[in-house]
Design a protein around this motif. Structure first.
Motif, PDB file in Angstrom:
ATOM      1  N   ASP A   1      11.163  21.705 -16.986  1.00 48.11           N
ATOM      2  CA  ASP A   1      12.379  21.227 -16.341  1.00 48.11           C
ATOM      3  C   ASP A   1      12.139  20.890 -14.868  1.00 48.11           C
ATOM      4  N   ARG A   2      11.261  21.630 -14.240  1.00 47.83           N
ATOM      5  CA  ARG A   2      10.949  21.344 -12.839  1.00 47.83           C
ATOM      6  C   ARG A   2      10.351  19.951 -12.708  1.00 47.83           C
ATOM      7  N   TYR A   3       9.373  19.638 -13.556  1.00 46.00           N
ATOM      8  CA  TYR A   3       8.725  18.333 -13.464  1.00 46.00           C
ATOM      9  C   TYR A   3       9.628  17.216 -13.963  1.00 46.00           C
ATOM     10  N   ALA A   4      10.454  17.500 -14.954  1.00 45.73           N
ATOM     11  CA  ALA A   4      11.407  16.491 -15.424  1.00 45.73           C
ATOM     12  C   ALA A   4      12.410  16.153 -14.327  1.00 45.73           C
ATOM     13  N   THR A   5      12.850  17.167 -13.591  1.00 46.15           N
ATOM     14  CA  THR A   5      13.776  16.931 -12.492  1.00 46.15           C
ATOM     15  C   THR A   5      13.137  16.072 -11.407  1.00 46.15           C
ATOM     16  N   GLU A   6      11.890  16.354 -11.093  1.00 47.21           N
ATOM     17  CA  GLU A   6      11.206  15.561 -10.077  1.00 47.21           C
ATOM     18  C   GLU A   6      10.937  14.144 -10.579  1.00 47.21           C
ATOM     19  N   ALA A   7      10.592  13.992 -11.854  1.00 48.73           N
ATOM     20  CA  ALA A   7      10.403  12.653 -12.421  1.00 48.73           C
ATOM     21  C   ALA A   7      11.697  11.859 -12.350  1.00 48.73           C
ATOM     22  N   ARG A   8      12.798  12.527 -12.637  1.00 45.98           N
ATOM     23  CA  ARG A   8      14.112  11.880 -12.570  1.00 45.98           C
ATOM     24  C   ARG A   8      14.413  11.433 -11.138  1.00 45.98           C
ATOM     25  N   ARG A   9      14.086  12.274 -10.191  1.00 52.44           N
ATOM     26  CA  ARG A   9      14.313  11.920  -8.787  1.00 52.44           C
ATOM     27  C   ARG A   9      13.478  10.702  -8.384  1.00 52.44           C
ATOM     28  N   LEU A  10      12.212  10.686  -8.791  1.00 51.75           N
ATOM     29  CA  LEU A  10      11.332   9.563  -8.454  1.00 51.75           C
ATOM     30  C   LEU A  10      11.813   8.269  -9.090  1.00 51.75           C
TER      31      LEU A  10
ATOM     32  N   ILE B   1       0.837  -1.203   0.000  1.00 50.59           N
ATOM     33  CA  ILE B   1       0.000   0.000   0.000  1.00 50.59           C
ATOM     34  C   ILE B   1       0.870   1.251   0.000  1.00 50.59           C
ATOM     35  N   GLN B   2       1.986   1.193   0.726  1.00 53.98           N
ATOM     36  CA  GLN B   2       2.918   2.316   0.735  1.00 53.98           C
ATOM     37  C   GLN B   2       3.390   2.663  -0.667  1.00 53.98           C
ATOM     38  N   TRP B   3       3.790   1.663  -1.438  1.00 49.27           N
ATOM     39  CA  TRP B   3       4.277   1.913  -2.795  1.00 49.27           C
ATOM     40  C   TRP B   3       3.151   2.245  -3.757  1.00 49.27           C
ATOM     41  N   LEU B   4       1.955   1.759  -3.465  1.00 48.85           N
ATOM     42  CA  LEU B   4       0.790   2.196  -4.240  1.00 48.85           C
ATOM     43  C   LEU B   4       0.577   3.689  -4.042  1.00 48.85           C
ATOM     44  N   MET B   5       0.688   4.170  -2.809  1.00 46.20           N
ATOM     45  CA  MET B   5       0.533   5.592  -2.534  1.00 46.20           C
ATOM     46  C   MET B   5       1.680   6.410  -3.142  1.00 46.20           C
ATOM     47  N   PHE B   6       2.866   5.832  -3.193  1.00 46.72           N
ATOM     48  CA  PHE B   6       4.001   6.480  -3.845  1.00 46.72           C
ATOM     49  C   PHE B   6       3.673   6.763  -5.313  1.00 46.72           C
ATOM     50  N   GLN B   7       3.017   5.824  -5.954  1.00 46.45           N
ATOM     51  CA  GLN B   7       2.607   6.057  -7.342  1.00 46.45           C
ATOM     52  C   GLN B   7       1.490   7.091  -7.414  1.00 46.45           C
ATOM     53  N   MET B   8       0.493   6.937  -6.575  1.00 43.66           N
ATOM     54  CA  MET B   8      -0.674   7.816  -6.644  1.00 43.66           C
ATOM     55  C   MET B   8      -0.309   9.273  -6.347  1.00 43.66           C
ATOM     56  N   GLY B   9       0.556   9.480  -5.357  1.00 47.56           N
ATOM     57  CA  GLY B   9       0.878  10.835  -4.941  1.00 47.56           C
ATOM     58  C   GLY B   9       2.082  11.447  -5.625  1.00 47.56           C
ATOM     59  N   GLY B  10       2.953  10.614  -6.222  1.00 46.78           N
ATOM     60  CA  GLY B  10       4.180  11.117  -6.816  1.00 46.78           C
ATOM     61  C   GLY B  10       4.313  10.819  -8.290  1.00 46.78           C
ATOM     62  N   ILE B  11       4.489   9.556  -8.612  1.00 45.17           N
ATOM     63  CA  ILE B  11       4.769   9.182  -9.995  1.00 45.17           C
ATOM     64  C   ILE B  11       3.668   9.619 -10.955  1.00 45.17           C
ATOM     65  N   GLY B  12       2.417   9.364 -10.615  1.00 44.76           N
ATOM     66  CA  GLY B  12       1.333   9.733 -11.523  1.00 44.76           C
ATOM     67  C   GLY B  12       1.256  11.224 -11.787  1.00 44.76           C
ATOM     68  N   PRO B  13       1.110  12.044 -10.748  1.00 44.90           N
ATOM     69  CA  PRO B  13       1.011  13.488 -10.980  1.00 44.90           C
ATOM     70  C   PRO B  13       2.253  14.093 -11.643  1.00 44.90           C
ATOM     71  N   MET B  14       3.440  13.687 -11.225  1.00 44.11           N
ATOM     72  CA  MET B  14       4.658  14.290 -11.774  1.00 44.11           C
ATOM     73  C   MET B  14       4.898  13.844 -13.219  1.00 44.11           C
ATOM     74  N   PHE B  15       4.721  12.566 -13.501  1.00 45.68           N
ATOM     75  CA  PHE B  15       4.913  12.094 -14.870  1.00 45.68           C
ATOM     76  C   PHE B  15       3.867  12.711 -15.794  1.00 45.68           C
ATOM     77  N   GLY B  16       2.649  12.884 -15.289  1.00 45.71           N
ATOM     78  CA  GLY B  16       1.612  13.511 -16.090  1.00 45.71           C
ATOM     79  C   GLY B  16       1.966  14.947 -16.462  1.00 45.71           C
ATOM     80  N   GLN B  17       2.581  15.674 -15.540  1.00 43.18           N
ATOM     81  CA  GLN B  17       3.000  17.040 -15.844  1.00 43.18           C
ATOM     82  C   GLN B  17       4.137  17.048 -16.870  1.00 43.18           C
ATOM     83  N   VAL B  18       5.035  16.085 -16.776  1.00 40.30           N
ATOM     84  CA  VAL B  18       6.076  15.972 -17.806  1.00 40.30           C
ATOM     85  C   VAL B  18       5.425  15.796 -19.171  1.00 40.30           C
TER      86      VAL B  18
END
Length: 234
Positions: A151-160, A116-133
């Motif tokens: 570049d802001r969202y690409a940097t965050e996507a790279r971090r994730l 569930i933790q990693w599901l939330m990691f996707q829901m709160g991080g990967i999905g929104p940030m990758f979508g902005q990219v």
């Protein structure tokens, strides 16, 4: 015979098989999370395409099921207590289907919450940030002269991706040796980022060998290949 006529959505998308779970979706990363889960667990379902170009998501029929106007959503005629259940939000649907079928969510409490933790990691991080990219790299945002938002969202996507890559060291899947709903949620977004969005170079995808390894293993699963194409185009 189960009667779903009380649910307004069935007036626009009639259920040919009212005894089956009804899926209202598109082949977007959030949408295919659920079709992949359904294909993996072998639960009988009937898919319906919600055409955003035609404004289906804003119709009273669809909003009666999901007032947020987003896909995916489901209507399960055999819900808790043997009563129909309407449900939206992809993460909630994955959790529901895992509990319903007893699959892809560990029974051990520690591993369950890790999933569930990693599901939330996707829901709160990967999905929104990758979508902005995707917006700033492929869609209307790409025409903005100011590249700082992209570049802001690409940097965050790279971090994730880096977080995910480090976690996958020594693991077959996100939560160990067995695939889970955390994988069904995450890998469609990674696939979309480097495929449909064409952002592999932008986010330095070549620097994440563990992510590459697991994505390829995910895409090689027959149920995943089927789920990525559901619902089919009109």
């Amino acid at each position: 015979m189960i009667d779903l006529d009380a649910f307004r959505i069935t007036s626009k998308w009639p259920a040919r098989h009212p005894d089956r779970l009804q899926l209202y979706s598109l082949t977007t990363p959030n949408g295919v999370k659920v079709s992949i889960m359904l294909e993996e667990c072998g639960l009988a379902y009937e898919p319906h395409r919600v055409d955003f170009d035609a404004g289906d998501q804003r119709t009273p029929e669809f909003l009666s099921l999901n007032p947020n106007g987003k896909i995916p959503a489901i209507l399960d005629p055999d819900g808790p207590g043997r009563r129909p259940l309407a449900l939206f939000e992809s993460g909630a649907i994955l959790l529901y289907l895992a509990d319903k079928t007893g699959r892809f969510l560990p029974l051990d409490a520690t591993r369950r919450y890790e999933t569930i933790q990693w599901l939330m990691f996707q829901m709160g991080g990967i999905g929104p940030m990758f979508g902005q990219v995707g917006f700033f790299h492929k869609f209307a945002g790409r025409d903005f002269e100011d590249k700082r938002p992209r570049d802001r969202y690409a940097t965050e996507a790279r971090r994730l991706l880096g977080v995910l890559d480090g976690h996958l060291q020594g693991r077959a899947w996100i939560v160990g040796d067995e695939i889970t709903i955390a994988d069904f949620a995450t890998w469609p977004w990674v696939n979309n980022l480097v495929g449909f969005y064409g952002a592999a170079d932008l986010v330095g995808y070549g620097n994440f060998p563990q992510v590459q390894r697991v994505l390829q293993a995910f895409l090689a699963r027959p149920a995943v290949a089927r789920g990525l194409k559901i619902p089919a185009p009109a």
